[in-house]
Motif scaffolding. Structure first.
Motif, PDB file in Angstrom:
ATOM      1  N   ALA A 197       0.823  -1.208   0.000  1.00 12.82           N
ATOM      2  CA  ALA A 197       0.000   0.000   0.000  1.00 12.82           C
ATOM      3  C   ALA A 197       0.855   1.255   0.000  1.00 12.82           C
ATOM      4  O   ALA A 197       0.482   2.275  -0.608  1.00 12.82           O
ATOM      5  CB  ALA A 197      -0.922  -0.011   1.221  1.00 12.82           C
ATOM      6  N   GLN A 198       2.008   1.201   0.654  1.00 14.20           N
ATOM      7  CA  GLN A 198       2.897   2.363   0.657  1.00 14.20           C
ATOM      8  C   GLN A 198       3.435   2.647  -0.743  1.00 14.20           C
ATOM      9  O   GLN A 198       3.600   3.808  -1.131  1.00 14.20           O
ATOM     10  CB  GLN A 198       4.054   2.133   1.627  1.00 14.20           C
ATOM     11  CG  GLN A 198       3.638   2.174   3.090  1.00 14.20           C
ATOM     12  CD  GLN A 198       4.794   1.866   4.020  1.00 14.20           C
ATOM     13  OE1 GLN A 198       5.884   1.486   3.574  1.00 14.20           O
ATOM     14  NE2 GLN A 198       4.573   2.014   5.321  1.00 14.20           N
ATOM     15  N   THR A 199       3.704   1.600  -1.514  1.00 14.84           N
ATOM     16  CA  THR A 199       4.198   1.805  -2.884  1.00 14.84           C
ATOM     17  C   THR A 199       3.139   2.446  -3.769  1.00 14.84           C
ATOM     18  O   THR A 199       3.469   3.059  -4.785  1.00 14.84           O
ATOM     19  CB  THR A 199       4.627   0.467  -3.500  1.00 14.84           C
ATOM     20  OG1 THR A 199       3.498  -0.420  -3.555  1.00 14.84           O
ATOM     21  CG2 THR A 199       5.727  -0.176  -2.672  1.00 14.84           C
ATOM     22  N   LEU A 200       1.861   2.307  -3.368  1.00 17.13           N
ATOM     23  CA  LEU A 200       0.784   2.940  -4.134  1.00 17.13           C
ATOM     24  C   LEU A 200       0.545   4.378  -3.707  1.00 17.13           C
ATOM     25  O   LEU A 200      -0.324   5.055  -4.257  1.00 17.13           O
ATOM     26  CB  LEU A 200      -0.514   2.138  -3.963  1.00 17.13           C
ATOM     27  CG  LEU A 200      -0.495   0.701  -4.504  1.00 17.13           C
ATOM     28  CD1 LEU A 200      -1.798  -0.006  -4.185  1.00 17.13           C
ATOM     29  CD2 LEU A 200      -0.243   0.701  -6.013  1.00 17.13           C
ATOM     30  N   GLY A 201       1.296   4.846  -2.714  1.00 17.43           N
ATOM     31  CA  GLY A 201       1.184   6.229  -2.289  1.00 17.43           C
ATOM     32  C   GLY A 201       0.150   6.492  -1.220  1.00 17.43           C
ATOM     33  O   GLY A 201      -0.169   7.651  -0.941  1.00 17.43           O
ATOM     34  N   ARG A 204      -0.111   6.599   5.876  1.00 15.74           N
ATOM     35  CA  ARG A 204      -0.086   5.606   6.944  1.00 15.74           C
ATOM     36  C   ARG A 204      -1.443   5.499   7.629  1.00 15.74           C
ATOM     37  O   ARG A 204      -1.848   4.417   8.053  1.00 15.74           O
ATOM     38  CB  ARG A 204       1.003   5.976   7.960  1.00 15.74           C
ATOM     39  CG  ARG A 204       2.401   5.948   7.393  1.00 15.74           C
ATOM     40  CD  ARG A 204       3.436   6.274   8.447  1.00 15.74           C
ATOM     41  NE  ARG A 204       3.455   5.275   9.498  1.00 15.74           N
ATOM     42  CZ  ARG A 204       4.258   5.321  10.542  1.00 15.74           C
ATOM     43  NH1 ARG A 204       5.112   6.336  10.688  1.00 15.74           N
ATOM     44  NH2 ARG A 204       4.227   4.363  11.467  1.00 15.74           N
ATOM     45  N   THR A 205      -2.147   6.629   7.721  1.00 14.99           N
ATOM     46  CA  THR A 205      -3.468   6.607   8.343  1.00 14.99           C
ATOM     47  C   THR A 205      -4.446   5.782   7.527  1.00 14.99           C
ATOM     48  O   THR A 205      -5.202   4.967   8.069  1.00 14.99           O
ATOM     49  CB  THR A 205      -4.005   8.038   8.511  1.00 14.99           C
ATOM     50  OG1 THR A 205      -3.077   8.800   9.288  1.00 14.99           O
ATOM     51  CG2 THR A 205      -5.360   8.028   9.201  1.00 14.99           C
ATOM     52  N   VAL A 212      -5.098  -2.522   7.334  1.00 14.28           N
ATOM     53  CA  VAL A 212      -4.628  -3.299   8.487  1.00 14.28           C
ATOM     54  C   VAL A 212      -5.755  -3.584   9.466  1.00 14.28           C
ATOM     55  O   VAL A 212      -5.995  -4.741   9.843  1.00 14.28           O
ATOM     56  CB  VAL A 212      -3.470  -2.558   9.189  1.00 14.28           C
ATOM     57  CG1 VAL A 212      -3.029  -3.333  10.435  1.00 14.28           C
ATOM     58  CG2 VAL A 212      -2.304  -2.390   8.233  1.00 14.28           C
ATOM     59  N   LEU A 213      -6.460  -2.540   9.888  1.00 13.07           N
ATOM     60  CA  LEU A 213      -7.479  -2.715  10.932  1.00 13.07           C
ATOM     61  C   LEU A 213      -8.606  -3.657  10.526  1.00 13.07           C
ATOM     62  O   LEU A 213      -8.996  -4.525  11.325  1.00 13.07           O
ATOM     63  CB  LEU A 213      -8.030  -1.360  11.357  1.00 13.07           C
ATOM     64  CG  LEU A 213      -8.982  -1.369  12.543  1.00 13.07           C
ATOM     65  CD1 LEU A 213      -8.296  -1.954  13.771  1.00 13.07           C
ATOM     66  CD2 LEU A 213      -9.500   0.031  12.841  1.00 13.07           C
TER      67      LEU A 213
END
Length: 295
Positions: A197-201, A204-205, A212-213
Motif C-alpha cells: 500500500a505504501q508503494t501505491l502512495g 499511513r493513516t 490493516v485494521l
C-alpha cells in the motif's frame, strides 16, 4: 480392485457398478461406544438438573419473587453500567497501549511495557482494594505548577468513591489485557500488505484504517467478546468495596431474610441470562467480520 464399469449408465451419471469401492461409497460404521458415552452424559446431566430442581433449599417460589425485586434490579443495572464503561475505557486504553508497544521509540514503548507488566501481574481484586484505600497513601490530590504554587486540590476520599474505585480497577486492568489482544491482531496482518500500500502512495493513516485494521478485526473480535463476558462476571469483585452491584445487592437481601441459596440462584440466573445475550452478540459479530474469509 472390485469396481466394475457400468456401460449402460446414462451420460452424466456415475459409471461405477454397485460393487464399487471409491470413497463416495464408504458406509459409516456404527459406533456403539459413542452412543453409550452420549447416554451416560445425558443421564448424568438429567440427574444433576433433577437434583437442583427438586432440592428444597432452592425454594423456587422465593427465587421467582426476588428475581425482579427492586434491589436486585438496581444491582443488575449497576453491573451492566460498570461492564459497559469499563470495557469502553479499557478498549480505548488497550488500543493506545498496543500502538505504543509497537513503537520503535523506547521512550514510548518502555512505559507501555511497564504498564502491561504491572496490571497483568497483579490481581484485579488487589487493585480494587488499593484504589478504594488510596486516601491512606495519598490523602489529597492536587494540581500544581511543577515546583510552583498549587492551583487546585481535593480530598482523595471525595474523589475516589466506590464507583470511581470500581471503574478504575476494572478499566485499567482491562486495558492491559486489551492491549495484548489488539497488538496480536495487528501483528497477524502480513507486513507485505502495508508495504504494498505504501508503494501505491497511500498514507499511513489510510493504510491502518482501510487495510490493516479491517483484517486485524477478525483476530481481535473473538477474544474481545470473551473479555466482555469475563468483565460482566468480574464486576462481582467490586462487592468487596461495598459497591452495589448485582452480587452485593443479592447479599444485602439475604443478610436480612437469610434466604442465602435462593438469592444466590437469582444472581446466577441473571448472570447466565446476560452472558447468553452477549454470547449471541459475539457470534453475530464474528460471522459478520468473517464473511468471505471462511475456508
Amino acid at each position: 480392485m472390485n469396481a466394475h464399469v457400468n456401460a449402460d449408465a446414462p451420460p452424466g451419471t456415475a459409471a461405477w457398478a454397485p460393487g464399487r469401492t471409491d470413497a463416495g461409497a464408504a458406509v459409516r460404521r456404527p459406533r456403539p461406544g459413542l452412543w453409550i458415552l452420549t447416554a451416560v452424559v445425558v443421564v448424568i446431566a438429567a440427574r444433576m438438573a433433577y437434583g437442583v430442581i427438586t432440592n428444597p433449599t432452592v425454594e423456587w417460589a422465593v427465587v421467582g419473587r426476588y428475581l425482579t425485586f427492586p434491589t436486585v434490579l438496581h444491582g443488575l443495572a449497576m453491573t451492566l453500567e460498570l461492564t459497559v464503561l469499563a470495557m469502553v475505557l479499557g478498549t480505548a486504553g488497550g488500543v493506545v497501549l498496543a500502538l505504543l508497544r509497537m513503537s520503535r521509540t523506547p521512550v514510548l514503548r518502555v512505559p507501555a511495557d511497564a504498564y502491561v507488566w504491572f496490571f497483568r501481574g497483579t490481581p484485579v481484586l488487589v487493585q480494587l482494594i488499593l484504589w478504594y484505600n488510596l486516601s491512606i497513601f495519598i490523602p489529597k490530590i492536587s494540581i500544581a505548577v511543577p515546583f510552583g504554587p498549587e492551583l487546585a486540590s481535593w480530598q482523595t476520599n471525595d474523589l475516589i468513591t466506590p464507583f470511581v474505585a470500581s471503574l478504575l480497577g476494572l478499566a485499567l486492568s482491562e486495558a492491559a489485557y486489551m492491549c495484548e489482544i489488539v497488538r496480536g491482531g495487528l501483528l497477524s496482518v502480513p507486513r507485505g500488505q502495508s508495504e504494498a500500500a505504501q508503494t501505491l502512495g497511500l498514507s499511513r493513516t489510510r493504510i491502518f484504517s482501510h487495510i490493516v485494521l479491517p483484517q486485524a478485526m477478525r483476530s481481535i473480535v473473538p477474544p474481545t467478546g470473551n473479555q466482555v463476558i469475563n468483565m460482566l462476571k468480574g464486576t462481582s469483585l467490586v462487592s468487596v468495596i461495598a459497591m452495589s452491584d448485582l452480587l452485593y445487592s443479592v447479599q444485602a437481601v439475604y443478610n436480612q431474610n437469610y434466604k442465602t441459596i435462593p438469592l444466590l440462584v437469582v444472581a446466577c440466573i441473571w448472570y447466565l441470562a446476560v452472558t447468553s445475550v452477549l454470547y449471541l452478540g459475539q457470534t453475530w459479530v464474528e460471522r459478520r467480520f468473517g464473511r468471505g474469509h471462511r475456508p
